[in-house]
Design a protein around this motif. Structure first.
Motif, PDB file in Angstrom:
ATOM      1  N   ALA A 216      -1.266   3.644 -10.103  1.00 24.06           N
ATOM      2  CA  ALA A 216      -0.720   3.334  -8.783  1.00 24.06           C
ATOM      3  C   ALA A 216      -0.546   1.834  -8.597  1.00 24.06           C
ATOM      4  CB  ALA A 216      -1.621   3.912  -7.696  1.00 24.06           C
ATOM      5  N   ARG A 217      -1.503   1.045  -9.094  1.00 18.85           N
ATOM      6  CA  ARG A 217      -1.400  -0.411  -8.947  1.00 18.85           C
ATOM      7  C   ARG A 217      -0.308  -0.974  -9.857  1.00 18.85           C
ATOM      8  NH1 ARG A 217      -4.905  -2.203  -5.511  1.00 18.85           N
ATOM      9  NH2 ARG A 217      -6.620  -0.813  -4.934  1.00 18.85           N
ATOM     10  N   ALA A 218      -0.201  -0.433 -11.057  1.00 16.07           N
ATOM     11  CA  ALA A 218       0.878  -0.869 -11.944  1.00 16.07           C
ATOM     12  C   ALA A 218       2.239  -0.477 -11.369  1.00 16.07           C
ATOM     13  CB  ALA A 218       0.687  -0.262 -13.334  1.00 16.07           C
ATOM     14  N   TYR A 219       2.318   0.722 -10.815  1.00 11.40           N
ATOM     15  CA  TYR A 219       3.577   1.182 -10.222  1.00 11.40           C
ATOM     16  C   TYR A 219       3.992   0.274  -9.067  1.00 11.40           C
ATOM     17  CZ  TYR A 219       6.943   4.159  -7.814  1.00 11.40           C
ATOM     18  OH  TYR A 219       8.075   4.637  -7.191  1.00 11.40           O
TER      19      TYR A 219
ATOM     20  N   THR B 148       0.831  -1.205   0.000  1.00 10.80           N
ATOM     21  CA  THR B 148       0.000   0.000   0.000  1.00 10.80           C
ATOM     22  C   THR B 148       0.863   1.251   0.000  1.00 10.80           C
ATOM     23  OG1 THR B 148      -1.829  -1.106   1.135  1.00 10.80           O
ATOM     24  CG2 THR B 148      -1.747   1.292   1.292  1.00 10.80           C
ATOM     25  N   ALA B 149       1.951   1.239   0.763  1.00  7.76           N
ATOM     26  CA  ALA B 149       2.840   2.403   0.806  1.00  7.76           C
ATOM     27  C   ALA B 149       3.437   2.684  -0.568  1.00  7.76           C
ATOM     28  CB  ALA B 149       3.943   2.186   1.838  1.00  7.76           C
ATOM     29  N   VAL B 150       3.878   1.635  -1.269  1.00  6.69           N
ATOM     30  CA  VAL B 150       4.407   1.833  -2.626  1.00  6.69           C
ATOM     31  C   VAL B 150       3.306   2.370  -3.539  1.00  6.69           C
ATOM     32  CG1 VAL B 150       5.521   0.747  -4.605  1.00  6.69           C
ATOM     33  CG2 VAL B 150       6.085  -0.028  -2.296  1.00  6.69           C
TER      34      VAL B 150
ATOM     35  N   TYR C 141     -11.606   1.189  -9.761  1.00  8.75           N
ATOM     36  CA  TYR C 141     -10.466   0.359 -10.151  1.00  8.75           C
ATOM     37  C   TYR C 141     -10.035   0.583 -11.595  1.00  8.75           C
ATOM     38  CZ  TYR C 141     -10.695  -2.366  -5.822  1.00  8.75           C
ATOM     39  OH  TYR C 141     -10.666  -2.757  -4.509  1.00  8.75           O
ATOM     40  N   VAL C 142     -10.959   0.934 -12.471  1.00  2.00           N
ATOM     41  CA  VAL C 142     -10.637   1.061 -13.888  1.00  2.00           C
ATOM     42  C   VAL C 142     -10.101   2.449 -14.242  1.00  2.00           C
ATOM     43  CG1 VAL C 142     -12.809   1.929 -14.894  1.00  2.00           C
ATOM     44  CG2 VAL C 142     -11.476   0.178 -16.122  1.00  2.00           C
ATOM     45  N   SER C 143     -10.119   3.383 -13.305  1.00  2.21           N
ATOM     46  CA  SER C 143      -9.655   4.742 -13.595  1.00  2.21           C
ATOM     47  C   SER C 143      -8.150   4.751 -13.855  1.00  2.21           C
ATOM     48  CB  SER C 143      -9.983   5.675 -12.434  1.00  2.21           C
ATOM     49  OG  SER C 143      -9.220   5.337 -11.288  1.00  2.21           O
TER      50      SER C 143
ATOM     51  N   GLY D  22       3.164   5.886  -5.494  1.00  5.04           N
ATOM     52  CA  GLY D  22       2.883   5.965  -6.928  1.00  5.04           C
ATOM     53  C   GLY D  22       1.943   7.111  -7.251  1.00  5.04           C
ATOM     54  N   HIS D  23       0.908   7.303  -6.427  1.00  7.90           N
ATOM     55  CA  HIS D  23       0.007   8.443  -6.617  1.00  7.90           C
ATOM     56  C   HIS D  23       0.770   9.764  -6.467  1.00  7.90           C
ATOM     57  CE1 HIS D  23      -3.777   6.418  -7.083  1.00  7.90           C
ATOM     58  NE2 HIS D  23      -3.756   5.848  -5.894  1.00  7.90           N
TER      59      HIS D  23
END
Length: 337
Positions: free
Chosen positions: A267-270, A168-170, A259-261, A174-175
């Protein structure tokens, strides 16, 4: 020559913090049992210190033994330029211990993969946030609009009760980088769009095209189609990994849209990219757990739950695009094993 005598040492004029470090004018400090970051205005006599909030507020006088100097942010500290931005994401004695450890792991993993220039202001990590009694489930990068409409960074929230605080921190960092590094010069996120039409900055278009070709994104889009005129739909049936019970899974329009935004996808890819490129074992295990939650134990349906991360074979193209984005800025260190 006449002998000169030096002035007697007066310890009261040179206060030390609760760990014995000298408290210098201009140092960034935290205060025991008080949230936020403070700047030292000047040491006072009698082991007292005058401080003021970093983000604005009234000065106050505190006892030196309530002060903790944050060396990475103090004027006398020598920061490594390539990681100055990471050093500005700070925890304090008030940060929950498990969150502080998670943030430290996240920073170390990121530092193995790419540099972070000094584009991030002092950004405190908090573990409590009060917004009409509503707490984010796992984490949130908190910003506030300025009068001109730009997003101003405020803090980084990481829940101390989350199941994967390090990942979550990563994710939340990312954001931060989406906003302050990739979106620099426009005072907003590089992944500014949500839903349709989608808008991302020009240097993210290849990355976004790779995301659109991926299985998780296409499944989320299919969920959106099924939810077009509904708030909730049945999606799949899974077998609970611990009990073996069959469980129906439903999805909701609000969560799918989230989730699709592009911002959330980035952020999830990062987070997945940092886990893979850094080789951090804890991050890799957390990533594996999240992938299995989306694609494991399926009895019927296309995915077990919201596909929040990518299977390894589906992520290679996205990872390559993230390599290119950071390499173009001279920040990429390359894959680490």
């Amino acid at each position: 020559m006449p002998e000169t005598k030096s002035a007697a040492w007066n310890a009261a004029l040179h206060p030390r913090d609760r760990f014995g470090r000298f408290i210098e004018t201009g140092a960034i400090v935290s205060l025991w049992s008080t949230p936020g970051l403070f700047r030292v205005r000047r040491p006072l006599g009698g082991s007292r210190v005058s401080v003021e909030p970093v983000f604005g507020g009234e000065p106050r006088t505190v006892a030196a033994d309530r002060v903790q100097v944050i060396p990475a942010l103090s004027p006398a500290s020598a920061l490594e330029r390539e990681h100055a931005g990471l050093n500005n994401i700070v925890t304090s004695p008030n940060t929950a211990e498990e969150v502080a450890k998670a943030v430290d792991r996240a920073r170390k993993a990121i530092a193995k993969v790419h540099g972070v220039p000094d584009v991030v202001p002092v950004l405190p990590v908090i573990t409590q946030v009060d917004r009409a009694g509503k707490l984010p489930a796992a984490g949130e990068y908190l910003v506030s609009p300025s009068p001109g409409g730009a997003a101003e960074p405020v803090s980084l929230f990481i829940s101390p009760t989350g199941v994967q605080p390090a990942l979550t921190a990563v994710h939340e960092i990312g954001h931060v980088l989406d906003h302050l590094l990739l979106g620099a010069g426009r005072d907003w996120f590089a992944t500014s769009g949500r839903g349709e039409p989608v808008h991302v900055d020009d240097d993210l278009t290849d990355w976004w095209a790779a995301v659109e070709r991926s299985k998780p994104y296409q499944l989320l889009r299919l969920m959106q189609l099924r939810l077009r005129n509904k708030d909730t739909v049945h999606w799949s049936v899974i077998r609970h990994p611990s009990t073996g019970e069959e469980r129906p899974v439903s999805v909701t329009r609000g969560e799918v849209d989230y989730y699709v935004s592009p911002r959330e996808m980035f952020a999830r890819a990062y987070a997945q990219w940092i886990a893979l490129r850094s080789g951090d074992p804890v991050l890799l295990q957390l990533l594996k757990n999240d992938i299995e939650r989306g694609f494991g134990n399926i009895i019927s349906g296309l995915s077990g739950w919201y596909p929040r991360q990518w299977p390894e074979e589906d992520f290679a193209e996205i990872a390559a695009e993230l390599d290119a984005i950071f390499a173009a800025r001279g920040l990429l260190k390359g894959a680490q094993s």
